[in-house]
Scaffold this motif. Structure first.
Motif, PDB file in Angstrom:
ATOM      1  N   THR A 134      -1.605   9.282  -3.281  1.00 42.92           N
ATOM      2  CA  THR A 134      -2.366   9.374  -4.514  1.00 42.92           C
ATOM      3  C   THR A 134      -2.136  10.809  -5.220  1.00 42.92           C
ATOM      4  OG1 THR A 134      -4.394  10.148  -3.440  1.00 42.92           O
ATOM      5  CG2 THR A 134      -4.209   7.892  -3.764  1.00 42.92           C
ATOM      6  N   GLU A 144      -2.709   8.570   2.661  1.00 42.78           N
ATOM      7  CA  GLU A 144      -3.143   7.777   1.289  1.00 42.78           C
ATOM      8  C   GLU A 144      -3.270   8.943   0.268  1.00 42.78           C
ATOM      9  OE1 GLU A 144      -5.252   3.944   2.925  1.00 42.78           O
ATOM     10  OE2 GLU A 144      -6.261   5.369   2.356  1.00 42.78           O
ATOM     11  N   GLU A 170      -5.282   6.733   8.381  1.00 42.20           N
ATOM     12  CA  GLU A 170      -4.341   6.663   7.345  1.00 42.20           C
ATOM     13  C   GLU A 170      -4.842   7.356   6.032  1.00 42.20           C
ATOM     14  OE1 GLU A 170      -1.948   2.584   8.668  1.00 42.20           O
ATOM     15  OE2 GLU A 170      -2.016   3.186   6.424  1.00 42.20           O
ATOM     16  N   THR A 183       0.846   3.501   1.947  1.00 39.66           N
ATOM     17  CA  THR A 183       1.252   3.916   3.216  1.00 39.66           C
ATOM     18  C   THR A 183       1.914   3.219   3.956  1.00 39.66           C
ATOM     19  OG1 THR A 183      -0.786   3.147   4.023  1.00 39.66           O
ATOM     20  CG2 THR A 183      -0.727   5.556   3.452  1.00 39.66           C
ATOM     21  N   ARG A 243       0.920  -1.263   0.121  1.00 47.70           N
ATOM     22  CA  ARG A 243      -0.041  -0.125   0.087  1.00 47.70           C
ATOM     23  C   ARG A 243       0.892   1.241   0.195  1.00 47.70           C
ATOM     24  NH1 ARG A 243      -2.219  -1.139   5.112  1.00 47.70           N
ATOM     25  NH2 ARG A 243      -2.724   0.659   5.289  1.00 47.70           N
TER      26      ARG A 243
END
Lengths: 279, 333, 283
Positions: free
Chosen positions: C185, C181, C177, A5, A3
């Motif tokens: 992105t 995230e 998170e 993160t 992911r």
């Protein structure tokens, strides 16, 4: 699939290595040293040191002091947290800072203030002497100094939690006719029981382990006014290093039990704790 | 019938005797190195007191740095007797708390000091640094261990011993003495609060090359860790006179004066002097001292009156705030 | 709802809350606080002034006192900063990652809270002495820890570790998170995300934790007394100097140092509490 993160494998590895190393170096090694030094001459020698009458009375004194100090601070902590979280009044911030005050006082100063008050050269020392009341260099002084240094522990655990929880439930109970005390027992107490337990655990650990403050007010009378931490110092100075580390191991074991209990509580009741936190 | 009479009589006497056995408790506030000494003295005195009076006497001990202990007594630690490292500490109790009269030192023989000691050097086995006398302490690279004179009685005696040596050697020059003492303290890496802490650092933690130690501590270290240390006697040293005293106001309040005075008298008795010698304190009794001559080499010992004009003067000049010791530690780098 | 029983306007006037017992609980709280904390501290506050303002200033600015304050405060500051850096890493790893033995390490973080300072003191001095497990190898490299200011710092790192980690952990755990995230992105690298999104979110907790570690370390005595060198002007901590002054019957001097230390720590705690309540208000 990684992911966005997630940290890179390298980063994770590095940070974990640093964590393990840091904790290992600064926390684990000293703990290990205590036990290995205690057992340096074999288990029997260590046990003999613990069976020594002076050591036993040190253990007894430590337990008595904790048995008095912890309940007092428990009562106070609950009361203070109640006041701060269920009412509005001016000066709340100041009150909280004052409660935190013993945290920022050096243990030596914590002992010093009681000497300044109750010592023969202090405020009411001569009066005490004339009435044959002994405070410092006796049990009451040790208890007072211990209460002082462990003062904020329970309150500090409860205040943020109870503030977070608000007062809706209690107000509802009161409006339904419950007395203040009933409200506390039936409504508040169940919500705070884990934080209460934590606070008591930490308070107890510190009460049993306090050194600096007690050292100033104790008088170091062997077999009478030496708590376990002071007895560690006594043995250390008596060339009985194994003995000193043996008593220290007992204290370290107590610390480990405290940590285990705390972890157990957290693990078993994680959901309940989370629920009360997010109230 | 006679047997029964005898038994009854014996039982009555026994009951009467034990009914009259009082329990006396004394608190002996002492300095750091005397732990072993008083453990032995107390056991012997308790036995003797029981035999003499039938009473049980328990002696509680408190140990710490001499100055610290004096302060504790002034602050209210309920000592029946004080057995400290130097007269000044007991003087302070008399002055600041009026717990005993100012002339206390004259009440017992030999300036109220039943035993004496001195300062010697404790070195590692084989004396690798070849330390023979005072000047060797300031050889380059030598680390000297001695406690803090502000808190430790032994440290004050050590300081004065060094000073006395240098002053006598330089024909009375105080400046030379000050310079010598300053150099010694420049070689000290850690200043412990008490004599015991310093000995622990040296003996157990391996710090330093030479320990300026009480004579009895040095012998004790040899006994505790055989084969690790040697004692070196310098060419001269100081006669350390650790005094003892009854704390009048306290014993009168407790009703323990008789036992307390007998306790101190015991320290002067043959039995007491023998115990002191066995614990490596120099007894006043010449015969017992001679019997233990092997442990107590005969080196010239200066007294504090001799070189410094007494404790009050020495304390004020050297150890008080702003005194010579403080001046030595001024950042002169 | 409280409005069922009492009109809220009047309730506020008569009673700071709809709940009973204000007077009683506030009374007990204030009484206990005064008796245990405030009254004895007053003794500390009053004592130094018996020598007047000039006397107080003179007592505080003695070179030996200043040196000891410098060591106590300076050592605490360095230790707190070290704990800030490494504490952040430790808190992050313990919260975000999984690895064998994590539970054990997590539990160990609380050790300085639970372990008596005297035990920590003899353990650290045994460990770092020239013949200790760590001190031995280190001295071969020419590094001396025990009986130097470095030893003081090592002990203070031990003492302050949990403050930073435990203050950060709940905040990291609570951090959703989503922000990270979103940043990812939008094309930010992981490092940029950490720097611009995560770190600012953690800063308040980090500051608080470091401040607490500092305040705790400044007055530390028990763990230092076995490992500090106690050399006046070089490795003598302020609490020890207080004890020494007591020994010399200089009660006022001792109280003066105690007062300075108390004032400094209290100001820090007060600032931290205000800081936190400011943040809470903003949220």
């Amino acid at each position: 699939m990684r992911r966005p993160t997630d940290d890179s494998l390298f980063t994770r590895g590095l940070l974990i290595a640093i964590t393990v190393g840091y904790i290992g170096l600064f926390l684990f090694l000293p703990l290990l040293t205590v036990f290995s030094s205690a057992l340096a001459k074999g288990l029997q020698v260590a046990l003999d040191a613990l069976r020594d009458p002076d050591a036993l009375s040190a253990v007894r004194l430590t337990l008595i002091v904790a048995a008095i100090a912890v309940p007092f601070n428990l009562a106070f902590g609950i009361c203070a947290a109640w006041v701060v979280s269920k009412y509005d009044f001016r000066g709340k911030s100041l009150l909280i800072s004052l409660i935190d005050l013993p945290f920022s006082v050096s243990p030596v100063v914590s002992g010093l203030i009681y000497v300044l008050m109750f010592g023969l050269q202090g405020w009411i020392g001569p009066w005490l002497r004339d009435h044959d009341i002994r405070i410092i260099f006796a049990l009451p002084g040790i208890v007072l100094a211990t209460i002082f240094v462990t003062f904020p522990f329970v309150a500090r655990e409860l205040i943020p939690l109870m503030t977070d929880q608000g007062r809706d439930e209690e107000e509802a109970a009161v409006s339904l006719g419950a007395s203040g005390f009933q409200t506390f027992l039936r409504v508040t107490l169940p919500n705070i029981k884990w934080a209460l337990l934590y606070g008591v655990l930490l308070c107890n650990a510190r009460a049993m382990g306090e050194f600096g403050a007690v050292s100033v007010v104790s008088g170091h009378i062997r077999g009478l006014t030496n708590t376990m931490p002071l007895h560690v110092e006594v043995l250390y100075n008596d060339y009985q290093y194994v003995g000193a580390f043996a008593v220290a191991s007992l204290l370290a074991l107590l610390a480990i039990v405290t940590l285990v209990l705390k972890s157990l509580l957290e693990w078993r009741f994680a959901d309940e704790i989370a629920a009360t936190h997010r109230h | 019938m006679k047997k029964i009479h005898a038994l009854v009589a014996a039982a009555v006497l026994f009951a009467a005797g034990s009914a009259q056995a009082a329990d006396v408790t004394l608190l002996n506030v002492s300095y750091d190195p005397t732990r072993e000494l008083y453990k032995n003295v107390n056991a012997a005195f308790a036995a003797e007191w029981k035999a003499k009076t039938g009473d049980n006497v328990t002696i509680n001990q408190s140990h710490g740095g001499s100055g610290a202990q004096a302060r504790a007594v002034i602050d209210g630690l309920d000592a029946d007797v004080v057995t400290l490292a130097l007269a000044y500490d007991i003087d302070a109790i008399a002055q600041k708390a009026q717990l005993l009269p100012a002339g206390w030192q004259k009440r017992l023989p030999d300036n109220s000091t039943p035993y004496t000691s001195t300062i010697v050097f404790l070195v590692r086995k084989g004396n690798p640094w070849k330390i023979k006398d005072w000047p060797d302490l300031v050889k380059p690279g030598i680390h000297v261990i001695t406690p803090n004179p502000k808190t430790s009685g032994g440290a004050r005696w050590a300081y004065l011993a060094a000073w006395a040596y240098a002053e006598k050697k330089a024909g009375g020059s105080k400046d030379a003495a000050k310079e010598f003492v300053r150099q010694i303290y420049a070689h000290v890496p850690v200043l412990d609060a008490g004599a015991r802490g310093a000995t622990t650092n040296f003996a157990q933690r391996g710090i330093g090359d030479v320990l300026l130690s009480w004579e009895n501590e040095a012998h004790l270290a040899l006994k505790e860790e055989p084969g690790k240390f040697d004692i070196v006697y310098p060419s001269n040293s100081i006669l350390a006179e650790p005094p003892v005293a009854v704390v009048d106001k306290n014993v009168d309040r407790h009703g323990t004066r008789k036992a307390a005075e007998a306790y101190l008298q015991f320290l002067y008795s043959k039995k007491g002097q023998e115990i002191e010698a066995q614990n490596f304190y120099r007894p006043r009794d010449a015969a017992i001292l001679a019997a233990h001559a092997r442990d107590f080499p005969n080196i010239p010992l200066y007294t504090i009156d001799d070189v410094f004009g007494g404790w009050t003067k020495a304390q004020a000049t050297h150890f008080a705030d702003g005194g010579v010791f403080d001046q030595i530690y001024k950042p002169s780098k | 709802m409280s409005s069922v029983a009492i009109p809220s306007r009047f309730a506020r006037l008569r009673n700071p809350s709809a709940l009973p017992g204000f007077g009683l609980t506030l009374g007990f709280t204030l009484f206990y606080l005064s008796a245990i904390v405030l009254l004895p501290l007053t003794a500390l506050l009053l004592k130094p002034w018996t020598m007047g303002w000039d006397g107080f200033v003179a007592a505080i600015t003695e070179p030996r006192v200043l040196a000891s304050l410098k060591l106590s405060f300076g050592g605490a500051a360095i230790a707190a900063l070290v704990n800030a850096v490494f504490g952040l890493i430790v808190a992050w790893a313990l919260t975000r990652y999984r690895f064998p033995g994590k539970r054990l390490f997590d539990a160990l973080v609380d050790l300085p809270f639970a372990l008596p300072t005297a035990v920590a003191g003899i353990a650290l001095s045994a460990l770092y002495a020239p013949n200790g497990w760590l001190g031995g190898p280190l001295s071969l490299l020419g590094v001396k820890i025990a009986f130097t200011p470095a030893g003081v710092i090592v002990a203070l790192i031990f003492i302050g570790l949990p403050f930073v980690v435990r203050t950060l952990q709940p905040v990291i755990a609570d951090m959703s998170e989503e922000a990270e995230e979103a940043a990812a992105t939008l094309g930010a690298t992981r490092w940029q995300t950490l720097r611009r999104v995560v770190l600012p979110a953690l800063t308040p907790a980090l500051v608080t934790g470091t401040g607490l570690a500092f305040a705790r370390a400044v007055g530390e005595y028990g763990s230092l007394i076995f490992i500090a060198g106690n050399l006046p002007m070089k490795s003598e901590i302020a609490p020890l100097l207080i004890i020494i002054k007591l020994q010399q019957y200089d009660y006022t001097g001792a109280a003066a140092i105690g007062l300075v230390m108390l004032a400094a720590s209290f100001v820090i705690i007060l600032a931290l509490n205000l800081f936190q309540s400011l943040l809470a208000a903003r949220r």
